[in-house]
Design a protein around this motif. Structure first.
Motif, PDB file in Angstrom:
ATOM      1  N   LEU A 138       0.835  -1.202   0.000  1.00 28.19           N
ATOM      2  CA  LEU A 138       0.000   0.000   0.000  1.00 28.19           C
ATOM      3  C   LEU A 138       0.868   1.249   0.000  1.00 28.19           C
ATOM      4  O   LEU A 138       0.567   2.230  -0.702  1.00 28.19           O
ATOM      5  CB  LEU A 138      -0.919   0.002   1.225  1.00 28.19           C
ATOM      6  N   ARG A 139       1.941   1.227   0.759  1.00 28.74           N
ATOM      7  CA  ARG A 139       2.812   2.394   0.864  1.00 28.74           C
ATOM      8  C   ARG A 139       3.659   2.612  -0.384  1.00 28.74           C
ATOM      9  O   ARG A 139       3.986   3.740  -0.739  1.00 28.74           O
ATOM     10  CB  ARG A 139       3.732   2.230   2.076  1.00 28.74           C
ATOM     11  N   GLU A 140       4.012   1.510  -1.052  1.00 28.57           N
ATOM     12  CA  GLU A 140       4.979   1.616  -2.147  1.00 28.57           C
ATOM     13  C   GLU A 140       4.356   1.462  -3.528  1.00 28.57           C
ATOM     14  O   GLU A 140       4.979   1.832  -4.530  1.00 28.57           O
ATOM     15  CB  GLU A 140       6.070   0.559  -1.970  1.00 28.57           C
ATOM     16  N   SER A 141       3.142   0.918  -3.606  1.00 28.74           N
ATOM     17  CA  SER A 141       2.561   0.582  -4.904  1.00 28.74           C
ATOM     18  C   SER A 141       1.987   1.799  -5.624  1.00 28.74           C
ATOM     19  O   SER A 141       1.411   2.693  -5.008  1.00 28.74           O
ATOM     20  CB  SER A 141       1.457  -0.466  -4.727  1.00 28.74           C
ATOM     21  N   ASN A 142       2.150   1.780  -6.937  1.00 30.14           N
ATOM     22  CA  ASN A 142       1.527   2.792  -7.791  1.00 30.14           C
ATOM     23  C   ASN A 142       0.457   2.160  -8.675  1.00 30.14           C
ATOM     24  O   ASN A 142       0.057   2.721  -9.693  1.00 30.14           O
ATOM     25  CB  ASN A 142       2.586   3.459  -8.678  1.00 30.14           C
ATOM     26  N   SER A 143      -0.018   0.973  -8.279  1.00 27.65           N
ATOM     27  CA  SER A 143      -0.984   0.244  -9.090  1.00 27.65           C
ATOM     28  C   SER A 143      -2.371   0.883  -8.994  1.00 27.65           C
ATOM     29  O   SER A 143      -2.640   1.731  -8.149  1.00 27.65           O
ATOM     30  CB  SER A 143      -1.059  -1.217  -8.637  1.00 27.65           C
ATOM     31  N   LYS A 144      -3.270   0.408  -9.865  1.00 25.47           N
ATOM     32  CA  LYS A 144      -4.637   0.894  -9.877  1.00 25.47           C
ATOM     33  C   LYS A 144      -5.526   0.161  -8.874  1.00 25.47           C
ATOM     34  O   LYS A 144      -6.701   0.498  -8.728  1.00 25.47           O
ATOM     35  CB  LYS A 144      -5.233   0.726 -11.281  1.00 25.47           C
ATOM     36  N   VAL A 145      -4.965  -0.818  -8.203  1.00 28.63           N
ATOM     37  CA  VAL A 145      -5.757  -1.626  -7.276  1.00 28.63           C
ATOM     38  C   VAL A 145      -6.312  -0.743  -6.158  1.00 28.63           C
ATOM     39  O   VAL A 145      -5.560  -0.076  -5.452  1.00 28.63           O
ATOM     40  CB  VAL A 145      -4.913  -2.760  -6.669  1.00 28.63           C
ATOM     41  N   GLY A 146      -7.617  -0.732  -6.028  1.00 32.80           N
ATOM     42  CA  GLY A 146      -8.255   0.030  -4.968  1.00 32.80           C
ATOM     43  C   GLY A 146      -8.243   1.530  -5.169  1.00 32.80           C
ATOM     44  O   GLY A 146      -8.557   2.287  -4.239  1.00 32.80           O
ATOM     45  N   GLU A 147      -7.905   1.973  -6.361  1.00 32.79           N
ATOM     46  CA  GLU A 147      -7.817   3.406  -6.636  1.00 32.79           C
ATOM     47  C   GLU A 147      -9.140   4.102  -6.322  1.00 32.79           C
ATOM     48  O   GLU A 147     -10.206   3.679  -6.760  1.00 32.79           O
ATOM     49  CB  GLU A 147      -7.464   3.598  -8.116  1.00 32.79           C
ATOM     50  N   GLY A 148      -9.081   5.161  -5.506  1.00 28.52           N
ATOM     51  CA  GLY A 148     -10.266   5.922  -5.151  1.00 28.52           C
ATOM     52  C   GLY A 148     -10.994   5.420  -3.922  1.00 28.52           C
ATOM     53  O   GLY A 148     -11.902   6.097  -3.430  1.00 28.52           O
ATOM     54  N   LEU A 149     -10.612   4.272  -3.388  1.00 20.07           N
ATOM     55  CA  LEU A 149     -11.245   3.726  -2.188  1.00 20.07           C
ATOM     56  C   LEU A 149     -10.569   4.259  -0.931  1.00 20.07           C
ATOM     57  O   LEU A 149      -9.427   4.720  -0.980  1.00 20.07           O
ATOM     58  CB  LEU A 149     -11.141   2.195  -2.195  1.00 20.07           C
ATOM     59  N   PRO A 150     -11.251   4.193   0.207  1.00 14.49           N
ATOM     60  CA  PRO A 150     -10.584   4.524   1.473  1.00 14.49           C
ATOM     61  C   PRO A 150      -9.368   3.620   1.661  1.00 14.49           C
ATOM     62  O   PRO A 150      -9.327   2.496   1.145  1.00 14.49           O
ATOM     63  CB  PRO A 150     -11.667   4.231   2.523  1.00 14.49           C
ATOM     64  N   ASP A 151      -8.377   4.093   2.400  1.00 14.44           N
ATOM     65  CA  ASP A 151      -7.125   3.346   2.548  1.00 14.44           C
ATOM     66  C   ASP A 151      -7.343   1.925   3.057  1.00 14.44           C
ATOM     67  O   ASP A 151      -6.688   0.991   2.598  1.00 14.44           O
ATOM     68  CB  ASP A 151      -6.173   4.083   3.492  1.00 14.44           C
TER      69      ASP A 151
END
Length: 232
Positions: A138-151
């Motif tokens: 979560l801290r290092e990824s730049n993926s689209k996974v979960g984009e726009g969702l709460p952390d």
């Protein structure tokens, strides 16, 4: 307990008659084709979500739908419960698919996001440490996974993918994948919308399993050769 007892009596009076033949058959053995790994959260009910009958799913439920990775020799790095379930289901049952299903508003993910410290619950705290790699992503990824969702929800989706990687550390999973006789699937349940999402590797994100996506998935499965493709 009152609700459980009333529910049991209701089952015996109204539901059991239509399931007697099913349970008589299941008394001779089980033959599920899917290992379903999900969170213990009371709001996540696998058989309800996928409309399955007794005997259809081999289920593993724990806090955070975590799969402790195996060591190089195949021994689990933590509690042996999950490892035993993996070995038994894949080695002795006709399992063709493994689903890891996370969900929204997961208390385990919120605890990991807050640092993983749980006062007065040392066993829980140690267990949640298996979510550390997901937190790192979560801290290092730049993926689209979960984009726009709460952390916490984004962490939950990334955690599903991390547990699929943990599964691959088990020799029996690696062997079945290499032989093309096992598929791995990442799912995520949005509780508020009552909507299950599936991870699409080609898109790099989770998408709702609506009619269109469901038809696509069914078509891809029906087109597979006898030896299953390994997917994630």
């Amino acid at each position: 307990m009152k609700k459980l007892i009333r529910g049991l009596l209701d089952f015996q009076r109204h539901t059991l008659p239509s399931y007697r033949a099913t349970f008589a058959r299941l008394a001779k053995g089980q033959s599920p084709d899917c290992l379903f790994i999900s969170c213990s959260d009371s709001r996540v009910v696998p058989n309800l979500l996928v409309s399955t009958d007794p005997g259809d799913l081999f289920t593993v439920r724990n806090v955070g739908n975590l799969v402790p990775p195996a060591k190089p020799g195949g021994q689990p790095s933590a509690d042996r419960g999950e490892a035993a379930a993996i070995e038994f289901s894949l080695g002795f049952l006709p399992i063709e698919d493994v689903v890891v299903c996370g969900h929204s508003s997961c208390g385990a993910m919120k605890a990991i996001l807050a640092g993983g410290t749980v006062d007065g619950a040392p066993n829980l705290e140690q267990w949640l440490a298996h979510g550390t790699p997901s937190m790192k992503k979560l801290r290092e990824s730049n993926s689209k996974v979960g984009e726009g969702l709460p952390d916490a929800d984004r962490l939950s989706q990334l955690n599903v993918l991390e547990q699929l990687e943990h599964l691959k550390t088990y020799p029996i999973v690696r062997d079945r994948l290499a032989a093309g006789t096992l598929r791995l699937h990442g799912w995520w349940f949005d509780i508020g919308a009552a909507q299950v999402h599936a991870y699409r590797a080609d898109l790099g994100r989770f998408v709702p399993i609506d009619e269109t996506e469901g038809d696509r998935l069914l078509t891809s499965l029906s087109e597979e050769p006898p030896a299953l493709r390994a997917v994630q």
